[in-house]
Design an enzyme around this catalytic site. Sequence first.
Site, PDB file in Angstrom:
ATOM      1  N   ASP A 198       5.030   2.841   6.371  1.00 22.62           N
ATOM      2  CA  ASP A 198       4.422   2.504   7.659  1.00 22.62           C
ATOM      3  C   ASP A 198       5.370   1.776   8.588  1.00 22.62           C
ATOM      4  OD1 ASP A 198       4.394  -0.009   6.123  1.00 22.62           O
ATOM      5  OD2 ASP A 198       3.191  -0.766   7.792  1.00 22.62           O
TER       6      ASP A 198
ATOM      7  N   ASP B 170      14.986  -1.179  -0.669  1.00 25.56           N
ATOM      8  CA  ASP B 170      15.910  -1.416   0.438  1.00 25.56           C
ATOM      9  C   ASP B 170      16.944  -2.442  -0.041  1.00 25.56           C
ATOM     10  OD1 ASP B 170      16.922  -1.520   3.027  1.00 25.56           O
ATOM     11  OD2 ASP B 170      15.356  -2.797   3.813  1.00 25.56           O
TER      12      ASP B 170
ATOM     13  N   LYS C 268       0.821  -1.189   0.000  1.00 22.79           N
ATOM     14  CA  LYS C 268       0.000   0.000   0.000  1.00 22.79           C
ATOM     15  C   LYS C 268       0.864   1.252   0.000  1.00 22.79           C
ATOM     16  CE  LYS C 268      -3.110  -2.374   3.202  1.00 22.79           C
ATOM     17  NZ  LYS C 268      -2.609  -3.053   4.408  1.00 22.79           N
TER      18      LYS C 268
END
Length: 179
Positions: free
Chosen positions: A158, A102, A42
Amino acid sequence: MHEDLEKVLFTQEQILQRIKEVADEISRDYEGRELMLVAVLKGAVFFLTHLAQALKVPARLDFLGIASFSPGRALPGVVRISKDLDQDIQNMDVLVVEDIVDTGLTLRYLLNVLSGRQPQSLCVCTFLDKATRRLVDIPVRYRCFEIPDRFVVGFGLDYNQRYRTLPCVGILKSQVYAR
Ligand code: IMP
């Protein structure tokens, strides 16, 4: 500043300015073509909507959901598609829109899956890039910001589904993980 943040890395104003610059670059590169923007749910949704509106070339949108096989991401890159695209991408100019790259393992998996569907072109645009953490070589064509190896939240990113709605990007206080 939100009380759980140690530091703000990028304000909303800086983010929107930078997204516009990247959108201009993409619009120049894809002039005369139609883009298929594939956003990874998301986290990338906030970046996607701002990027898409700033583009000067026509674009279709689609979404991919991914689920980690290992709880807590103990095994990064071990993922599966939990929500597939609704549209066929064959012969389309596909731009994968990510929130953060990442290790690059998630993206390597996604690019393998998508390239098998024979798009005309397949490139990556990421909001944030932790380049120093990379374990696999991923061709990141567009990036808004390179960031240090710290855990960041906000503007879609998040921690346990929280902080996505913060308008800035900031480093999360380490005490928050300890709670
Ligand atoms: P990779 O497979 O290691 O490149 O992982 C990419 C995914 O890890 C991203 O899509 C995020 O879900 C998550 N991630 C990595 N670093 C952060 C961070 O600093 N904040 C929030 N999520 C992160």
